[in-house]
Design a protein around this motif. Structure first.
Motif, PDB file in Angstrom:
ATOM      1  N   SER A 109       0.836  -1.213   0.000  1.00  0.00           N
ATOM      2  CA  SER A 109       0.000   0.000   0.000  1.00  0.00           C
ATOM      3  C   SER A 109       0.863   1.253   0.000  1.00  0.00           C
ATOM      4  O   SER A 109       0.545   2.242  -0.671  1.00  0.00           O
ATOM      5  N   LYS A 112       2.207   1.672  -3.527  1.00  0.00           N
ATOM      6  CA  LYS A 112       1.164   2.183  -4.415  1.00  0.00           C
ATOM      7  C   LYS A 112       0.937   3.677  -4.174  1.00  0.00           C
ATOM      8  O   LYS A 112       0.744   4.457  -5.119  1.00  0.00           O
ATOM      9  N   LYS A 113       0.983   4.081  -2.944  1.00  0.00           N
ATOM     10  CA  LYS A 113       0.800   5.494  -2.596  1.00  0.00           C
ATOM     11  C   LYS A 113       1.919   6.326  -3.191  1.00  0.00           C
ATOM     12  O   LYS A 113       1.671   7.406  -3.762  1.00  0.00           O
ATOM     13  N   ARG A 115       3.750   5.636  -5.828  1.00  0.00           N
ATOM     14  CA  ARG A 115       3.631   5.664  -7.285  1.00  0.00           C
ATOM     15  C   ARG A 115       2.562   6.656  -7.761  1.00  0.00           C
ATOM     16  O   ARG A 115       2.662   7.180  -8.877  1.00  0.00           O
ATOM     17  N   THR A 116       1.551   6.820  -6.947  1.00  0.00           N
ATOM     18  CA  THR A 116       0.467   7.734  -7.360  1.00  0.00           C
ATOM     19  C   THR A 116       0.776   9.201  -7.065  1.00  0.00           C
ATOM     20  O   THR A 116       0.055  10.093  -7.539  1.00  0.00           O
ATOM     21  N   LEU A 117       1.810   9.464  -6.283  1.00  0.00           N
ATOM     22  CA  LEU A 117       2.148  10.858  -5.972  1.00  0.00           C
ATOM     23  C   LEU A 117       2.650  11.562  -7.236  1.00  0.00           C
ATOM     24  O   LEU A 117       3.336  10.964  -8.065  1.00  0.00           O
ATOM     25  N   PRO A 118       2.324  12.843  -7.349  1.00  0.00           N
ATOM     26  CA  PRO A 118       2.810  13.588  -8.523  1.00  0.00           C
ATOM     27  C   PRO A 118       4.301  13.870  -8.399  1.00  0.00           C
ATOM     28  O   PRO A 118       4.887  13.800  -7.314  1.00  0.00           O
ATOM     29  N   SER A 119       4.917  14.112  -9.495  1.00  0.00           N
ATOM     30  CA  SER A 119       6.349  14.441  -9.500  1.00  0.00           C
ATOM     31  C   SER A 119       6.566  15.775  -8.798  1.00  0.00           C
ATOM     32  O   SER A 119       5.711  16.669  -8.834  1.00  0.00           O
TER      33      SER A 119
END
Length: 144
Positions: A109, A112-113, A115-119
């Motif tokens: 989890s 996954k968190k 990976r979903t964060l913006p650059s």
């Protein structure tokens, strides 16, 4: 004098001839008794020798049997100990798998968190790295 001896021998000869079968029977009976007694003693000696041999074999076999019984008992004890240890290891492994599954789910989890964060913009990367390091250290202290 020779004639006197001849006449005596002549008189004794029929008596000797008359008792000869009796003497032969008596001597035969004596020899038979000696043979039977000798056979009995030889048989008794052989039986005693065989009894001693069987007794010594029995002692050796009894000792081997007792050693076998002790070996069987020690193997049974070892097997029960191994069974108990294997059950304990299986229980510990199941518990470790439950903990590992929970830890893996937490890491999945978290990944996954991430990976979903913006650059992050290049000018703010230093602050983001510093903040992430602080969060990581704090999370490490919480799990210890």
């Amino acid at each position: 004098m020779i004639t006197a001896i001849k006449s005596m021998i002549g008189a004794i000869k029929p008596v000797i001839e008359a008792i000869r079968p009796r003497i032969t029977a008596i001597l035969g009976a004596i020899f038979a008794a000696l043979a039977f007694t000798g056979g009995y003693f030889v048989s008794d000696w052989r039986s005693e020798s065989q009894m001693q041999r069987l007794s010594s074999q029995n002692a050796v076999l009894s000792a081997a049997n007792e050693k076998c019984a002790l070996d069987i008992q020690s193997v049974r004890t070892a097997m029960s100990t191994l069974t108990e240890v294997a059950a304990e290891r299986e229980k510990n492994a199941a518990e470790a798998m439950r903990h590992a599954t929970a830890a893996a789910a937490k890491h999945i989890s978290h990944a996954k968190k991430i990976r979903t964060l913006p650059s992050v913009a290049p000018e703010h990367q230093y602050e983001a790295i510093t903040r992430e390091q602080i969060e990581y250290v704090q999370s490490r202290h919480q799990t210890d």
